[in-house]
Write an enzyme that holds these catalytic residues in place. Structure first.
Site, PDB file in Angstrom:
ATOM      1  N   TYR A  62     -43.096 -35.292  13.840  1.00 55.37           N
ATOM      2  CA  TYR A  62     -43.476 -34.645  15.101  1.00 55.37           C
ATOM      3  C   TYR A  62     -42.815 -33.281  15.259  1.00 55.37           C
ATOM      4  O   TYR A  62     -43.237 -32.470  16.080  1.00 55.37           O
ATOM      5  CB  TYR A  62     -43.099 -35.529  16.289  1.00 55.37           C
ATOM      6  CG  TYR A  62     -43.723 -36.898  16.248  1.00 55.37           C
ATOM      7  CD1 TYR A  62     -45.096 -37.051  16.287  1.00 55.37           C
ATOM      8  CD2 TYR A  62     -42.936 -38.041  16.161  1.00 55.37           C
ATOM      9  CE1 TYR A  62     -45.672 -38.314  16.240  1.00 55.37           C
ATOM     10  CE2 TYR A  62     -43.504 -39.300  16.121  1.00 55.37           C
ATOM     11  CZ  TYR A  62     -44.871 -39.431  16.159  1.00 55.37           C
ATOM     12  OH  TYR A  62     -45.438 -40.681  16.107  1.00 55.37           O
ATOM     13  N   HIS A  66     -52.054 -46.146  19.571  1.00 58.90           N
ATOM     14  CA  HIS A  66     -50.966 -45.409  18.909  1.00 58.90           C
ATOM     15  C   HIS A  66     -51.193 -43.904  18.958  1.00 58.90           C
ATOM     16  O   HIS A  66     -50.235 -43.129  18.849  1.00 58.90           O
ATOM     17  CB  HIS A  66     -50.832 -45.876  17.455  1.00 58.90           C
ATOM     18  CG  HIS A  66     -49.438 -45.780  16.933  1.00 58.90           C
ATOM     19  ND1 HIS A  66     -48.460 -46.716  17.251  1.00 58.90           N
ATOM     20  CD2 HIS A  66     -48.830 -44.862  16.153  1.00 58.90           C
ATOM     21  CE1 HIS A  66     -47.329 -46.374  16.661  1.00 58.90           C
ATOM     22  NE2 HIS A  66     -47.524 -45.256  15.995  1.00 58.90           N
ATOM     23  N   ARG A  72     -49.204 -42.530  21.684  1.00 62.47           N
ATOM     24  CA  ARG A  72     -47.780 -42.469  21.324  1.00 62.47           C
ATOM     25  C   ARG A  72     -47.494 -41.185  20.532  1.00 62.47           C
ATOM     26  O   ARG A  72     -46.545 -40.466  20.828  1.00 62.47           O
ATOM     27  CB  ARG A  72     -47.418 -43.710  20.520  1.00 62.47           C
ATOM     28  CG  ARG A  72     -45.964 -43.811  20.083  1.00 62.47           C
ATOM     29  CD  ARG A  72     -45.738 -45.197  19.454  1.00 62.47           C
ATOM     30  NE  ARG A  72     -44.451 -45.326  18.809  1.00 62.47           N
ATOM     31  CZ  ARG A  72     -43.316 -45.609  19.422  1.00 62.47           C
ATOM     32  NH1 ARG A  72     -43.316 -45.772  20.736  1.00 62.47           N
ATOM     33  NH2 ARG A  72     -42.185 -45.736  18.760  1.00 62.47           N
TER      34      ARG A  72
END
Length: 309
Positions: free
Chosen positions: A286, A251, A254
Protein backbone atom coordinates in the site's frame (compact mmCIF):
# COMPACT_ATOMS: atom_id res chain seq x y z
CA UNK A 1 2.67 -48.42 8.56
CA UNK A 2 2.60 -44.99 10.13
CA UNK A 3 -0.75 -44.19 11.78
CA UNK A 4 -1.20 -40.65 10.49
CA UNK A 5 -4.86 -40.45 11.65
CA UNK A 6 -3.84 -40.55 15.33
CA UNK A 7 -1.10 -37.97 14.80
CA UNK A 8 -3.44 -35.69 12.84
CA UNK A 9 -5.99 -35.80 15.65
CA UNK A 10 -3.36 -35.00 18.28
CA UNK A 11 -1.94 -32.22 16.12
CA UNK A 12 -5.42 -30.73 15.80
CA UNK A 13 -5.81 -30.79 19.59
CA UNK A 14 -2.37 -29.19 19.97
CA UNK A 15 -3.39 -26.32 17.66
CA UNK A 16 -6.66 -25.83 19.54
CA UNK A 17 -4.81 -25.72 22.89
CA UNK A 18 -2.61 -22.99 21.43
CA UNK A 19 -5.70 -20.97 20.49
CA UNK A 20 -5.31 -21.24 16.72
CA UNK A 21 -8.44 -20.20 14.84
CA UNK A 22 -10.76 -22.80 13.31
CA UNK A 23 -9.77 -21.57 9.82
CA UNK A 24 -6.06 -22.06 10.61
CA UNK A 25 -6.68 -25.54 12.02
CA UNK A 26 -8.71 -26.49 8.94
CA UNK A 27 -5.93 -25.25 6.63
CA UNK A 28 -3.27 -27.19 8.58
CA UNK A 29 -5.37 -30.35 8.40
CA UNK A 30 -5.77 -29.96 4.64
CA UNK A 31 -2.02 -29.46 4.20
CA UNK A 32 -1.25 -32.50 6.35
CA UNK A 33 -3.52 -34.70 4.21
CA UNK A 34 -1.48 -33.63 1.19
CA UNK A 35 1.74 -34.40 3.06
CA UNK A 36 0.66 -37.91 4.08
CA UNK A 37 -0.36 -38.71 0.50
CA UNK A 38 3.15 -37.77 -0.59
CA UNK A 39 4.79 -39.78 2.21
CA UNK A 40 3.01 -43.00 1.18
CA UNK A 41 5.67 -43.45 -1.50
CA UNK A 42 8.16 -44.23 1.29
CA UNK A 43 8.05 -47.37 3.52
CA UNK A 44 8.04 -45.41 6.79
CA UNK A 45 6.64 -47.09 9.90
CA UNK A 46 7.36 -44.39 12.48
CA UNK A 47 7.29 -40.60 12.30
CA UNK A 48 10.80 -40.48 13.77
CA UNK A 49 12.04 -42.09 10.54
CA UNK A 50 11.12 -39.04 8.47
CA UNK A 51 14.37 -37.31 7.49
CA UNK A 52 15.48 -33.96 6.17
CA UNK A 53 15.82 -35.58 2.75
CA UNK A 54 12.15 -36.61 2.80
CA UNK A 55 11.08 -33.07 3.65
CA UNK A 56 13.33 -31.49 1.03
CA UNK A 57 11.80 -33.85 -1.52
CA UNK A 58 8.36 -32.75 -0.37
CA UNK A 59 9.36 -29.11 -0.76
CA UNK A 60 10.49 -29.87 -4.32
CA UNK A 61 7.20 -31.73 -4.91
CA UNK A 62 5.21 -28.65 -3.81
CA UNK A 63 7.26 -26.49 -6.17
CA UNK A 64 6.34 -28.61 -9.20
CA UNK A 65 2.80 -29.45 -8.03
CA UNK A 66 0.03 -28.60 -10.51
CA UNK A 67 -3.17 -27.50 -8.79
CA UNK A 68 -6.78 -27.96 -9.87
CA UNK A 69 -6.57 -24.83 -12.02
CA UNK A 70 -3.85 -26.45 -14.13
CA UNK A 71 -1.01 -24.26 -12.90
CA UNK A 72 1.69 -24.22 -10.24
CA UNK A 73 0.86 -22.93 -6.77
CA UNK A 74 1.93 -19.39 -5.92
CA UNK A 75 5.00 -18.88 -3.76
CA UNK A 76 2.78 -17.87 -0.84
CA UNK A 77 0.74 -21.07 -1.21
CA UNK A 78 3.92 -23.16 -1.24
CA UNK A 79 5.12 -21.34 1.88
CA UNK A 80 1.84 -22.03 3.65
CA UNK A 81 2.36 -25.77 3.10
CA UNK A 82 5.87 -25.48 4.51
CA UNK A 83 4.58 -23.51 7.50
CA UNK A 84 2.24 -26.40 8.32
CA UNK A 85 5.10 -28.91 8.09
CA UNK A 86 7.30 -26.77 10.32
CA UNK A 87 4.48 -26.40 12.84
CA UNK A 88 3.73 -30.14 12.76
CA UNK A 89 7.33 -31.19 13.41
CA UNK A 90 7.64 -28.60 16.15
CA UNK A 91 4.60 -30.25 17.72
CA UNK A 92 6.23 -33.70 17.36
CA UNK A 93 9.40 -32.55 19.10
CA UNK A 94 7.50 -30.69 21.83
CA UNK A 95 5.41 -33.78 22.56
CA UNK A 96 8.43 -36.11 22.55
CA UNK A 97 7.68 -38.06 19.36
CA UNK A 98 11.04 -37.08 17.88
CA UNK A 99 14.39 -35.97 19.30
CA UNK A 100 15.65 -33.94 16.35
CA UNK A 101 13.48 -31.72 14.17
CA UNK A 102 14.15 -32.45 10.46
CA UNK A 103 11.93 -29.52 9.38
CA UNK A 104 14.46 -26.98 10.63
CA UNK A 105 16.30 -27.38 7.33
CA UNK A 106 13.32 -26.03 5.36
CA UNK A 107 13.58 -22.42 4.20
CA UNK A 108 10.69 -20.35 2.94
CA UNK A 109 10.86 -19.17 -0.66
CA UNK A 110 11.13 -15.41 -1.11
CA UNK A 111 7.78 -14.03 -2.14
CA UNK A 112 7.73 -11.47 -4.97
CA UNK A 113 6.69 -7.95 -4.04
CA UNK A 114 3.46 -7.03 -5.75
CA UNK A 115 1.33 -3.94 -6.03
CA UNK A 116 -2.08 -4.13 -4.35
CA UNK A 117 -4.71 -5.87 -6.43
CA UNK A 118 -7.91 -4.06 -7.38
CA UNK A 119 -8.27 -0.76 -5.52
CA UNK A 120 -11.15 1.69 -5.82
CA UNK A 121 -10.63 5.42 -6.20
CA UNK A 122 -12.56 7.63 -3.80
CA UNK A 123 -14.99 8.64 -6.56
CA UNK A 124 -15.64 4.96 -7.29
CA UNK A 125 -16.21 4.25 -3.59
CA UNK A 126 -18.74 7.09 -3.37
CA UNK A 127 -20.50 5.79 -6.47
CA UNK A 128 -20.71 2.32 -4.94
CA UNK A 129 -21.97 3.65 -1.59
CA UNK A 130 -24.91 5.31 -3.34
CA UNK A 131 -26.23 2.05 -4.84
CA UNK A 132 -28.29 0.64 -1.90
CA UNK A 133 -31.83 2.00 -1.60
CA UNK A 134 -31.74 3.39 1.93
CA UNK A 135 -35.55 3.76 1.93
CA UNK A 136 -35.79 -0.01 2.43
CA UNK A 137 -34.73 -2.09 5.44
CA UNK A 138 -32.22 -4.23 3.60
CA UNK A 139 -30.99 -1.24 1.58
CA UNK A 140 -30.18 0.75 4.73
CA UNK A 141 -28.53 -2.30 6.28
CA UNK A 142 -26.42 -2.74 3.13
CA UNK A 143 -25.37 0.93 3.06
CA UNK A 144 -24.30 0.63 6.70
CA UNK A 145 -22.22 -2.46 5.88
CA UNK A 146 -20.50 -0.72 2.96
CA UNK A 147 -19.78 2.39 5.04
CA UNK A 148 -18.32 0.25 7.83
CA UNK A 149 -16.15 -1.81 5.47
CA UNK A 150 -14.62 1.30 3.92
CA UNK A 151 -14.27 3.19 7.20
CA UNK A 152 -12.52 0.45 9.17
CA UNK A 153 -10.97 -1.87 6.59
CA UNK A 154 -12.13 -4.92 8.55
CA UNK A 155 -12.14 -8.36 6.95
CA UNK A 156 -15.31 -10.15 5.82
CA UNK A 157 -15.08 -12.75 8.60
CA UNK A 158 -14.53 -9.99 11.18
CA UNK A 159 -17.61 -8.10 10.00
CA UNK A 160 -19.76 -11.23 10.06
CA UNK A 161 -18.66 -12.04 13.61
CA UNK A 162 -19.51 -8.58 14.97
CA UNK A 163 -21.97 -8.56 17.84
CA UNK A 164 -24.20 -5.66 18.84
CA UNK A 165 -22.16 -5.15 22.00
CA UNK A 166 -18.95 -4.71 19.96
CA UNK A 167 -20.07 -1.35 18.54
CA UNK A 168 -19.73 2.02 20.26
CA UNK A 169 -21.07 4.50 17.70
CA UNK A 170 -21.05 7.32 20.27
CA UNK A 171 -17.38 6.88 21.07
CA UNK A 172 -16.54 5.92 17.50
CA UNK A 173 -14.98 2.54 18.24
CA UNK A 174 -15.41 -1.05 17.17
CA UNK A 175 -14.16 -4.16 18.96
CA UNK A 176 -12.93 -6.96 16.68
CA UNK A 177 -12.89 -10.27 18.52
CA UNK A 178 -10.61 -13.08 17.39
CA UNK A 179 -9.47 -11.50 14.15
CA UNK A 180 -6.75 -13.05 12.02
CA UNK A 181 -4.21 -14.82 14.21
CA UNK A 182 -6.90 -15.10 16.88
CA UNK A 183 -6.13 -11.53 18.02
CA UNK A 184 -8.56 -9.02 19.46
CA UNK A 185 -8.28 -5.33 18.65
CA UNK A 186 -10.16 -2.05 18.93
CA UNK A 187 -10.44 0.01 15.78
CA UNK A 188 -11.87 3.49 15.16
CA UNK A 189 -15.02 4.11 13.13
CA UNK A 190 -15.40 7.24 11.02
CA UNK A 191 -18.06 9.86 11.74
CA UNK A 192 -20.27 9.05 8.73
CA UNK A 193 -20.16 5.30 9.35
CA UNK A 194 -21.12 5.97 13.00
CA UNK A 195 -24.17 7.93 11.87
CA UNK A 196 -25.34 5.04 9.72
CA UNK A 197 -24.63 2.55 12.51
CA UNK A 198 -26.67 4.54 15.02
CA UNK A 199 -29.70 4.74 12.72
CA UNK A 200 -29.36 1.07 11.76
CA UNK A 201 -29.07 -0.13 15.36
CA UNK A 202 -31.87 2.07 16.71
CA UNK A 203 -34.35 2.03 13.85
CA UNK A 204 -33.60 -0.66 11.26
CA UNK A 205 -32.19 -3.67 13.10
CA UNK A 206 -35.15 -3.99 15.53
CA UNK A 207 -37.54 -4.20 12.58
CA UNK A 208 -35.39 -6.89 10.90
CA UNK A 209 -35.06 -8.79 14.18
CA UNK A 210 -38.86 -8.74 14.62
CA UNK A 211 -38.98 -9.87 18.29
CA UNK A 212 -36.35 -12.58 17.73
CA UNK A 213 -33.09 -12.82 19.69
CA UNK A 214 -29.78 -12.69 17.87
CA UNK A 215 -26.53 -11.10 19.13
CA UNK A 216 -25.04 -10.50 15.65
CA UNK A 217 -24.84 -6.91 14.46
CA UNK A 218 -25.84 -7.54 10.85
CA UNK A 219 -28.79 -9.80 10.13
CA UNK A 220 -30.58 -11.34 7.18
CA UNK A 221 -34.14 -10.20 6.54
CA UNK A 222 -35.27 -13.32 8.45
CA UNK A 223 -33.41 -12.15 11.54
CA UNK A 224 -30.55 -14.65 11.24
CA UNK A 225 -26.81 -14.04 11.12
CA UNK A 226 -25.66 -12.88 7.70
CA UNK A 227 -23.97 -15.62 5.64
CA UNK A 228 -20.76 -15.31 3.62
CA UNK A 229 -22.64 -16.00 0.41
CA UNK A 230 -25.25 -13.35 1.13
CA UNK A 231 -22.55 -10.76 1.84
CA UNK A 232 -20.63 -11.64 -1.31
CA UNK A 233 -23.77 -11.56 -3.46
CA UNK A 234 -24.72 -8.19 -2.00
CA UNK A 235 -21.35 -6.66 -2.91
CA UNK A 236 -21.52 -8.22 -6.37
CA UNK A 237 -25.01 -6.80 -6.97
CA UNK A 238 -24.06 -3.24 -6.08
CA UNK A 239 -20.80 -3.44 -8.03
CA UNK A 240 -22.79 -4.43 -11.13
CA UNK A 241 -25.33 -1.66 -10.53
CA UNK A 242 -22.57 0.93 -10.19
CA UNK A 243 -21.15 0.17 -13.63
CA UNK A 244 -17.61 0.05 -12.23
CA UNK A 245 -15.71 -2.41 -14.39
CA UNK A 246 -13.64 -3.95 -11.63
CA UNK A 247 -14.05 -7.22 -9.76
CA UNK A 248 -15.14 -5.90 -6.37
CA UNK A 249 -15.25 -7.99 -3.18
CA UNK A 250 -15.37 -7.18 0.53
CA UNK A 251 -11.55 -7.26 0.53
CA UNK A 252 -11.53 -4.52 -2.13
CA UNK A 253 -12.87 -2.14 0.52
CA UNK A 254 -10.02 -3.15 2.85
CA UNK A 255 -7.38 -2.47 0.19
CA UNK A 256 -9.08 0.78 -0.85
CA UNK A 257 -9.25 2.00 2.75
CA UNK A 258 -5.55 1.31 3.34
CA UNK A 259 -4.42 2.79 0.01
CA UNK A 260 -6.47 5.97 0.51
CA UNK A 261 -5.07 6.53 4.01
CA UNK A 262 -1.47 6.01 2.89
CA UNK A 263 -2.02 8.34 -0.07
CA UNK A 264 -3.40 10.97 2.32
CA UNK A 265 -0.13 10.78 4.33
CA UNK A 266 -1.30 8.56 7.19
CA UNK A 267 1.52 7.04 9.23
CA UNK A 268 1.97 3.43 8.01
CA UNK A 269 2.12 2.29 11.65
CA UNK A 270 -1.43 3.59 12.18
CA UNK A 271 -2.66 1.83 9.05
CA UNK A 272 -1.00 -1.40 10.19
CA UNK A 273 -2.82 -1.22 13.53
CA UNK A 274 -6.13 -0.30 11.87
CA UNK A 275 -5.99 -3.38 9.65
CA UNK A 276 -4.85 -5.66 12.46
CA UNK A 277 -1.50 -6.63 10.91
CA UNK A 278 1.42 -7.73 13.06
CA UNK A 279 4.15 -6.11 10.94
CA UNK A 280 4.69 -3.23 8.54
CA UNK A 281 5.73 -5.72 5.88
CA UNK A 282 2.08 -6.72 5.49
CA UNK A 283 1.10 -3.25 4.29
CA UNK A 284 4.23 -2.55 2.24
CA UNK A 285 2.31 -2.84 -1.03
CA UNK A 286 0.00 0.00 0.00
CA UNK A 287 3.00 2.28 0.49
CA UNK A 288 3.97 2.14 -3.19
CA UNK A 289 3.19 5.35 -5.03
CA UNK A 290 0.32 5.31 -7.49
CA UNK A 291 1.08 6.11 -11.14
CA UNK A 292 -0.73 9.44 -10.68
CA UNK A 293 1.58 10.40 -7.80
CA UNK A 294 4.60 9.21 -9.75
CA UNK A 295 3.67 11.21 -12.85
CA UNK A 296 3.11 14.33 -10.73
CA UNK A 297 6.53 13.90 -9.10
CA UNK A 298 8.09 13.33 -12.53
CA UNK A 299 6.53 16.53 -13.84
CA UNK A 300 7.73 18.56 -10.85
CA UNK A 301 11.26 17.24 -10.52
CA UNK A 302 12.58 15.82 -13.82
CA UNK A 303 15.07 18.30 -15.37
CA UNK A 304 13.57 18.05 -18.86
CA UNK A 305 10.10 18.75 -17.50
CA UNK A 306 11.40 21.75 -15.56
CA UNK A 307 13.11 23.07 -18.70
CA UNK A 308 9.84 22.89 -20.63
CA UNK A 309 8.06 25.29 -18.23
Amino acid sequence: MLDDNVLNHQFKQYLAWHHRSSMTICAHQHHMRQFWIFMKRYPIEDVSHITQEHLLEYQKYRYYFINRYGRSDSVSAQNRHLATIKCFFHFLKTEGYIIHNPAEVLSYAKEPKRLPKIVLSYSEVKKLLLQPDTNTLHGYRDRTILELLYSTGIRKSELMNLKLEDVDYEGGYLRVNQGKGNKDRVTPIGRIACQYLETYIKGIRPLILNAKTNPHLFLSLKGNALSKNALGQMIEKYAKQSGIEKQITTHTFRRSCATAMIKNKANPMYVKDLLGHSSLESIQAYCNLSIVDLKEAHKKHHPRELEAI
